[in-house]
Design an enzyme around this catalytic site. Sequence first.
Site, PDB file in Angstrom:
ATOM      1  N   GLU A   1       0.854  -1.197   0.000  1.00 52.93           N
ATOM      2  CA  GLU A   1       0.000   0.000   0.000  1.00 52.93           C
ATOM      3  C   GLU A   1       0.885   1.241   0.000  1.00 52.93           C
ATOM      4  O   GLU A   1       0.660   2.169  -0.750  1.00 52.93           O
ATOM      5  CB  GLU A   1      -0.938   0.002   1.224  1.00 52.93           C
TER       6      GLU A   1
ATOM      7  N   ARG B   1      -7.366   2.831  13.359  1.00 56.96           N
ATOM      8  CA  ARG B   1      -8.234   1.660  13.168  1.00 56.96           C
ATOM      9  C   ARG B   1      -8.186   0.734  14.397  1.00 56.96           C
ATOM     10  O   ARG B   1      -9.150   0.040  14.697  1.00 56.96           O
ATOM     11  CB  ARG B   1      -7.909   0.902  11.880  1.00 56.96           C
TER      12      ARG B   1
ATOM     13  N   GLU C   1     -10.427  -8.342   4.396  1.00 60.33           N
ATOM     14  CA  GLU C   1      -9.758  -8.324   5.694  1.00 60.33           C
ATOM     15  C   GLU C   1     -10.505  -9.022   6.834  1.00 60.33           C
ATOM     16  O   GLU C   1      -9.878  -9.683   7.669  1.00 60.33           O
ATOM     17  CB  GLU C   1      -9.476  -6.876   6.110  1.00 60.33           C
TER      18      GLU C   1
HETATM   19  N1  LUZ Z   1      -5.636   1.679   4.387  1.00 65.50           N
HETATM   20  C1  LUZ Z   1      -5.913   2.964   4.617  1.00 65.50           C
HETATM   21  C2  LUZ Z   1      -6.344   0.702   4.947  1.00 65.50           C
HETATM   22  O1  LUZ Z   1      -5.224   3.831   4.096  1.00 65.50           O
HETATM   23  N2  LUZ Z   1      -6.944   3.276   5.403  1.00 65.50           N
HETATM   24  C3  LUZ Z   1      -7.717   2.354   6.006  1.00 65.50           C
HETATM   25  O2  LUZ Z   1      -8.661   2.689   6.703  1.00 65.50           O
HETATM   26  C4  LUZ Z   1      -7.402   1.014   5.776  1.00 65.50           C
HETATM   27  N3  LUZ Z   1      -8.091   0.048   6.375  1.00 65.50           N
HETATM   28  C5  LUZ Z   1      -7.768  -1.208   6.173  1.00 65.50           C
HETATM   29  C6  LUZ Z   1      -6.712  -1.500   5.338  1.00 65.50           C
HETATM   30  N4  LUZ Z   1      -6.011  -0.566   4.728  1.00 65.50           N
HETATM   31 MO1  MOS Z   2      -4.679  -2.789   3.371  1.00 64.40          MO
HETATM   32  S1  MOS Z   2      -4.012  -3.555   5.094  1.00 64.40           S
HETATM   33  O1  MOS Z   2      -3.573  -2.527   2.211  1.00 64.40           O
HETATM   34  O2  MOS Z   2      -6.190  -3.197   2.968  1.00 64.40           O
END
Ligand code: LUZ
Ligand code: MOS
Length: 774
Positions: A250, A328, A730
């Site tokens: 990401e 989160r 997830e």
């Molecule tokens: N990535 C993000 C995530 O940038 N924001 C989120 O809320 C998120 N949640 C789950 C996985 N990736």
């Molecule tokens: Mo995320 S932990 O790249 O959904």
Amino acid sequence: MHKNKLNHKLNSKLDAVSVALKKSIKNLDSYTHVRGESLYVDDVNVRQGTFHAVVFDSPKAHGKIKSIDYSKAEALEGVERIFTYKDVPGENEIGGIIKDEPLFAEHEVHFWGMPIALIVAESEFIARKARGLIEIDIEELPVITTAKQAKAKGSFINAPRSFSLGDVENAFKDCEYVFEGETFSNGQEHLYIEAQGAYAEPLENGTIKITSSTQGPTAVQKTVANVLGVAMHKIEVDVTRLGGGFGGKEDQATPWAVMAALATYHLNQSVKLILNRHDDLRMTGKRHPYESSYKIGLSKDLKILAYEAEFLQNSGAAADLSPAIAERTLFHATNSYFIPNVKTTVISCKTNLPPNTAFRGFGGPQGMFVIESAIAKAASEIGVSSREIQEANLLDENDTFSYGQIAKKVEAKNTWDSAKAIFNSEALEKEVEDFNKNNSSFKKGIAFMPITFGISFTNTPMNHARALVHIYLDGSVGISTAAVEMGQGVNTKMMQIAAQVFSIPIEKIKIETTNTTRVANTSPSAASSTADLNGKATLMACNSLLERIKKVASDDLNTSEDSITLKDESVYVNNKKTELSWTELISKTMLQRVALTENAHYATPEIHFDKTKEKGHPFAYHVYGTAITTVTVDCTRGIYEFDSVKIVHDYGKSMSEGIDLGQVEGALAQGIGWMTMEEIAYNDEGKLLSNALSTYKIPDIFSVPKEVEVIPVETEGNDMAILKSKAVGEPPLMYGIGAYFAIQNAIKAFNPNYDLKFHAPMTPEKVLMGLYKN
Ligand code: LUZ
Ligand code: MOS
């Protein structure tokens, strides 16, 4: 997982229209995967003269760079050039949320594996050899490897954050029982099959095209532009697919793409940079380890009246996504329970580890492990089963989450009760009890694990996507979105959407590569939201096109638009088939000079969050479920085997059952791995010890549960989900947390004096200690 019998009851209430599609659908990538034809970054056709790059990284976790001697490396035959921070024309900065992360170290290093230079050579072999010739002198500084050490030294990423509901302090006074304790959950290595990598090539007029293994093409584009000091339109990022991401791509696919682009910028030649596994393991961040403390208060009838928790997040040496992940953790700190008085605080602690990053669940699992630990502790002290406490506190319709959102269409009790009924949990518990009575060297344990996971990026502005849909003049369709296919099957889902709207076969639809020139300013494929956001945009674009071509059909057939439907590549009027086919209709649309291209923008409605009050409605909806895990522990050796994991999962109305089941199974295995066997180890100097697959163990075919059963709960789904098919990427990871507590219960059955430990992963070594010590 194929040694197991996998039961999957089909939801009987599927829409008639889509039944055929759903039944026939499998992940459409599987064909090219099996044949080895799927294309990854390392498969791009490189130009003649392409250079290969290797990263030179810090051999110490913290220190001042006294000197670096590149002369021997530079003198090596075949080495083209070595780039450092001095070669950065723009900003030597890659931090997304906080600008605290240099691309290349300048005068100090902050973690073992921190990039210092990029060696560019004729071959990777030569670059690697050159790396060994670089001499560096570092004056070492004290190293922090744990969150607690960081807290003690006041080393933080940003200010702490707290969510609160009710009045915790007073509520504790009314509690019959109050318990406190500490927990630890370790990090987790993503271990995507495809390591990080990128290929950059120079195009005309200073434009650079980058093929990247990233979940976030726009993040790569933006960061490359910033580092090179050029405008974003000069940078094109293209993604075919990833060999897994799990959050690890990401944010952390970016630096490699930036480095390749930097070298291309200077050399005006293509540059390929693919990390090998050792480099990837050492240089990239992982799931955040958390050291947490909790205080839980219950009434006599086992209602949790108050809950307080402090989460110390081991963020690593830079912010990366840590603040969002910390957030989160707070959102999911009470898991599937309604607790009227809550106070949770998270502190992102700066350490000398590689910056930890997104990993499936994004801080949610870490928070949920703590409340489950608190419940297990309370149960053990009170002398009841955790199941009783869990059951007494499950979330109900219209309950309030600590962040202010009112729970709607709640399936917590439904999935729980369904799991109990469908799997006959009383009989399962009895079996475990009987087994434990009759066996002394093996013990079984059973645990329930309910899950509640919020769907949407918690950062509201990120919840949008676009789709660009072309119908070509022969009636075939090309779709571009921001969705990155990483094995989760999102491309198949988007094909299904177009196939359903146009009523044409999947073979007529192609999902194009994810490319910043076709779909711009995108959010990463993350937060389980990729199919929802990009799928909704695709649906909107397809529906607009449908309206347009229906108008052409109604003019052509001299009838009203309302009477027209498309079915199986034919035009129907009032449900009667006409001579007009899909292909002819498209050609007529062309001749009428009506546009066969549509671009649609979707932004999740209704969501909002006010960070100054820490209240709002951040999630489009929640995903629910309940897992029952049974384990057998070998009390001579400390090893264990999972007999079964039985799950009732809330898919809404699944649009692709095979794909969604695959997500549940994969996430479950990954969650169990995190909780039981995957042990990341750094030494006190901050060096990664678990730096290979010989020292880092992930679940294999022999360690997944012997039986996995997943039953979909029958719900009407949610309109915020694509075709009412809820996000699935997830949430099921957190079923794996049940594995931890099943093991605890088995140990307790063998050693009644065992004081429950909340220190994950529960490796066989720790189990053995638990069996024979208090
Ligand atoms: N990535 C993000 C995530 O940038 N924001 C989120 O809320 C998120 N949640 C789950 C996985 N990736
Ligand atoms: Mo995320 S932990 O790249 O959904």
